[in-house]
Design an enzyme around this catalytic site. Structure first.
Site, PDB file in Angstrom:
ATOM      1  N   ASP A 169      -8.642   1.772   5.769  1.00 27.48           N
ATOM      2  CA  ASP A 169      -7.406   1.863   6.416  1.00 27.48           C
ATOM      3  C   ASP A 169      -7.356   3.143   7.270  1.00 27.48           C
ATOM      4  O   ASP A 169      -7.750   3.746   7.155  1.00 27.48           O
ATOM      5  CB  ASP A 169      -6.720   2.746   5.042  1.00 27.48           C
ATOM      6  CG  ASP A 169      -5.449   2.954   4.925  1.00 27.48           C
ATOM      7  OD1 ASP A 169      -4.774   2.793   5.751  1.00 27.48           O
ATOM      8  OD2 ASP A 169      -5.198   3.688   4.007  1.00 27.48           O
ATOM      9  N   HIS A 180       0.591  -0.814   0.308  1.00 25.92           N
ATOM     10  CA  HIS A 180      -0.059  -0.096  -0.424  1.00 25.92           C
ATOM     11  C   HIS A 180       1.076   1.170   0.001  1.00 25.92           C
ATOM     12  O   HIS A 180       1.907   1.905   1.058  1.00 25.92           O
ATOM     13  CB  HIS A 180      -0.579   0.516   1.409  1.00 25.92           C
ATOM     14  CG  HIS A 180      -1.653   0.761   1.223  1.00 25.92           C
ATOM     15  ND1 HIS A 180      -3.108   1.104   0.688  1.00 25.92           N
ATOM     16  CD2 HIS A 180      -1.622   2.330   1.762  1.00 25.92           C
ATOM     17  CE1 HIS A 180      -3.752   2.401   0.823  1.00 25.92           C
ATOM     18  NE2 HIS A 180      -3.113   2.492   1.418  1.00 25.92           N
ATOM     19  N   ASP A 226       1.086   5.423  -0.018  1.00 22.65           N
ATOM     20  CA  ASP A 226       0.799   7.042   0.498  1.00 22.65           C
ATOM     21  C   ASP A 226       1.415   7.390  -0.082  1.00 22.65           C
ATOM     22  O   ASP A 226       1.731   8.089   0.182  1.00 22.65           O
ATOM     23  CB  ASP A 226       0.053   6.716   2.029  1.00 22.65           C
ATOM     24  CG  ASP A 226      -0.471   5.697   2.741  1.00 22.65           C
ATOM     25  OD1 ASP A 226      -1.636   5.423   2.543  1.00 22.65           O
ATOM     26  OD2 ASP A 226      -0.373   4.620   4.060  1.00 22.65           O
TER      27      ASP A 226
END
Ligand code: DX5
Ligand code: ZN
Length: 220
Positions: A179, A32, A34
């Site tokens: 999240d 993931h 960001d």
């Protein structure tokens, strides 16, 4: 079983290649990423995340899950498409109208990439119902976007429940990702509410043993 998308936002740069290898060996399902532009949220992580994506392109075959917390969405879609992510998620709040949002969804799909829409804790879930049919994933923020290591806001899981009920009723096949603030305890609640992909950052990156924590999170 839930899937785990490991947020590498807080992964320190020293020895990072080894840590990325170890995360893959720990059997996470996605990396993931960001992306923060310093405008949509205070922090700016663009250069760091680009560097980490480059490393991943060189050393890993795992899918990249890009989460864009940015105001100028198209610019960053282009900047991260080059890393061939599996999915790019954009924030509903970054758009002034639904047509602009639909344009970006179309653009990402034309570039052979799946699309997710994310909503912040204060945004109502009903606001995305009409676009579900165009996208692959909803990312429900369980903390205010901007930094890792915060506590999950319990009320956000009510939106996961409502979304899960809605997609079942309407027979829509879509992933629900949560999240922020996911750990061994909150993961259980998020799964119960209907999430099937859990983003976990500090719970994994601060752990002594990546394998152990990922196994624990996956088997809940
Ligand atoms: C927050 C980010 C999250 C966050 C996850 O803005 O989108 O992906 O870094 O980190 P933890 O799991 O530590 O809350
Ligand atoms: Zn994220």
């Amino acid at each position: 079983m839930v899937e785990i998308s490991a947020s590498i936002l807080n992964l320190e740069e020293d020895n990072v290649i080894k840590k990325l290898y170890d995360l893959e060996a720990a059997k996470i399902d996605y990396f993931h990423i960001d992306v923060m532009d310093g405008i949509f949220v205070k922090n700016n992580t663009v250069q760091k995340m680009k560097k980490y994506c480059e490393y991943l392109n060189n050393i890993s075959n795992l899918p990249i899950d890009v989460h864009l917390m940015v105001t100028n969405v198209k610019e960053y879609v282009n900047e991260f498409l080059v890393f061939k992510p599996n999915i790019i998620t954009v924030h509903l709040e970054a758009f002034s109208n639904k047509n602009e949002l639909k344009e970006i969804i179309k653009y990402i799909k034309e570039n052979n990439t799946r699309v997710g829409i994310s909503i912040k804790p204060d945004t109502k879930i009903g606001e995305i119902f009409e676009i579900l049919k165009y996208i692959h994933q909803v990312l429900i923020m369980t903390v205010e976007p901007g930094k890792g290591g915060q506590s999950l806001i319990p009320q956000t899981l009510e939106k996961v429940e409502a979304l899960n009920e809605f997609i079942k009723k309407e027979n829509i096949d879509i992933d629900i990702e949560v999240d922020g603030g996911i750990n061994e305890k909150t993961a259980i609640e998020a799964k119960k509410a209907g999430a099937n992909i859990l983003v976990a950052g500090t719970a994994i990156t601060r752990a002594e043993d990546y394998k152990k924590i990922v196994e624990e999170l996956k088997k809940i």
